[in-house]
Design a protein around this motif. Structure first.
Motif, PDB file in Angstrom:
ATOM      1  N   GLU A 116       0.702  -1.181  -0.041  1.00  0.00           N
ATOM      2  CA  GLU A 116      -0.388  -0.032  -0.140  1.00  0.00           C
ATOM      3  C   GLU A 116       1.002   1.303  -0.183  1.00  0.00           C
ATOM      4  O   GLU A 116       0.416   2.243  -0.355  1.00  0.00           O
ATOM      5  CB  GLU A 116      -1.483  -0.194   0.988  1.00  0.00           C
ATOM      6  CG  GLU A 116      -2.212  -1.148   1.255  1.00  0.00           C
ATOM      7  CD  GLU A 116      -2.909  -1.261  -0.005  1.00  0.00           C
ATOM      8  OE1 GLU A 116      -3.092  -0.071  -0.871  1.00  0.00           O
ATOM      9  OE2 GLU A 116      -3.052  -1.953  -0.803  1.00  0.00           O
ATOM     10  N   GLU A 117       1.955   0.953   1.192  1.00  0.00           N
ATOM     11  CA  GLU A 117       2.960   2.812   0.910  1.00  0.00           C
ATOM     12  C   GLU A 117       3.290   3.264  -0.357  1.00  0.00           C
ATOM     13  O   GLU A 117       3.123   3.859  -0.833  1.00  0.00           O
ATOM     14  CB  GLU A 117       3.972   2.081   1.870  1.00  0.00           C
ATOM     15  CG  GLU A 117       4.740   2.658   2.086  1.00  0.00           C
ATOM     16  CD  GLU A 117       4.316   4.775   2.644  1.00  0.00           C
ATOM     17  OE1 GLU A 117       5.131   5.926   2.326  1.00  0.00           O
ATOM     18  OE2 GLU A 117       3.281   4.272   3.028  1.00  0.00           O
ATOM     19  N   LYS A 119       2.608   1.891  -3.223  1.00  0.00           N
ATOM     20  CA  LYS A 119       0.992   2.323  -3.771  1.00  0.00           C
ATOM     21  C   LYS A 119       1.106   3.434  -4.089  1.00  0.00           C
ATOM     22  O   LYS A 119       1.492   4.641  -5.056  1.00  0.00           O
ATOM     23  CB  LYS A 119       0.448   1.613  -4.611  1.00  0.00           C
ATOM     24  CG  LYS A 119       0.153   0.072  -4.859  1.00  0.00           C
ATOM     25  CD  LYS A 119      -1.203  -0.249  -4.614  1.00  0.00           C
ATOM     26  CE  LYS A 119      -0.901  -2.278  -5.095  1.00  0.00           C
ATOM     27  NZ  LYS A 119      -1.960  -2.837  -4.736  1.00  0.00           N
ATOM     28  N   LYS A 120       0.879   4.058  -2.674  1.00  0.00           N
ATOM     29  CA  LYS A 120       0.388   5.690  -2.374  1.00  0.00           C
ATOM     30  C   LYS A 120       2.029   6.700  -3.179  1.00  0.00           C
ATOM     31  O   LYS A 120       1.724   7.737  -3.108  1.00  0.00           O
ATOM     32  CB  LYS A 120       0.914   6.109  -1.347  1.00  0.00           C
ATOM     33  CG  LYS A 120      -0.186   5.186  -0.221  1.00  0.00           C
ATOM     34  CD  LYS A 120      -0.576   5.772   1.299  1.00  0.00           C
ATOM     35  CE  LYS A 120      -1.273   5.107   1.795  1.00  0.00           C
ATOM     36  NZ  LYS A 120      -1.022   5.139   3.484  1.00  0.00           N
ATOM     37  N   ARG A 121       2.772   5.845  -2.880  1.00  0.00           N
ATOM     38  CA  ARG A 121       4.497   6.630  -3.319  1.00  0.00           C
ATOM     39  C   ARG A 121       4.565   7.041  -5.151  1.00  0.00           C
ATOM     40  O   ARG A 121       5.889   7.033  -5.451  1.00  0.00           O
ATOM     41  CB  ARG A 121       6.115   5.990  -2.742  1.00  0.00           C
ATOM     42  CG  ARG A 121       5.662   6.763  -1.531  1.00  0.00           C
ATOM     43  CD  ARG A 121       6.752   4.916  -0.676  1.00  0.00           C
ATOM     44  NE  ARG A 121       7.181   5.507   0.674  1.00  0.00           N
ATOM     45  CZ  ARG A 121       8.020   6.470   0.940  1.00  0.00           C
ATOM     46  NH1 ARG A 121       8.613   7.468   0.362  1.00  0.00           N
ATOM     47  NH2 ARG A 121       8.181   6.652   2.530  1.00  0.00           N
ATOM     48  N   SER A 126      -1.779   1.131  -8.434  1.00  0.00           N
ATOM     49  CA  SER A 126      -2.402   0.577  -7.910  1.00  0.00           C
ATOM     50  C   SER A 126      -3.661  -0.671  -8.560  1.00  0.00           C
ATOM     51  O   SER A 126      -4.758  -0.905  -8.072  1.00  0.00           O
ATOM     52  CB  SER A 126      -3.259   1.835  -7.963  1.00  0.00           C
ATOM     53  OG  SER A 126      -2.788   2.580  -7.584  1.00  0.00           O
TER      54      SER A 126
END
Length: 129
Positions: A116-117, A119-121, A126
């Motif tokens: 998830e981290e 993907k956020k970065r 995603s």
């Protein structure tokens, strides 16, 4: 105190399976340098290491759940092995109905969070595979 080689290898394997190994430091020295840079406020993609972040999350959660006593001289050498035993054998109380997460569960949670981290970065897509 450290994670045993078996659990460390499982953590690395899960990081690899999720496509995160390309963001992992190439050496222990590089991992330390990235960690130091992050501790000084540089939380960029250049300092992001999902293996170290997952490892730190596991240890942070262990400290949160078990307290500083997990670092005592008589503590189990690998707390994930301890978690495996608790998952198999329960807490020792015959009336215990609590589900105990295994060491592998803790690895899964930490790796899931790193996916998830990433993907956020913007490091991983995603899109659902």
């Amino acid at each position: 105190m450290q994670m045993c080689q078996t659990h460390w290898d499982k953590l690395k394997a899960r990081i690899t399976e999720e496509g995160l190994m390309k963001f992992v430091s190439n050496s222990g020295e590089q991992a330390i340098e990235k960690t130091l840079q992050q501790s000084m406020g540089d939380d960029s993609n250049a300092t992001y290491d999902p293996l170290m972040a997952a490892n730190m999350a596991i240890w942070g959660n262990l400290l949160s759940q078990f307290g500083i006593g997990v670092m005592a001289a008589d503590a189990p050498p690998c707390l994930l092995c301890f978690m495996d035993e608790a998952a198999k054998n329960g807490c020792g109380d015959p009336d215990c109905t609590r589900k105990h997460d295994s060491g592998m569960d803790w690895i899964e949670y930490a790796v899931r969070d790193q996916v998830e981290e990433a993907k956020k970065r913007g490091l991983l897509s995603s899109a659902v595979n």
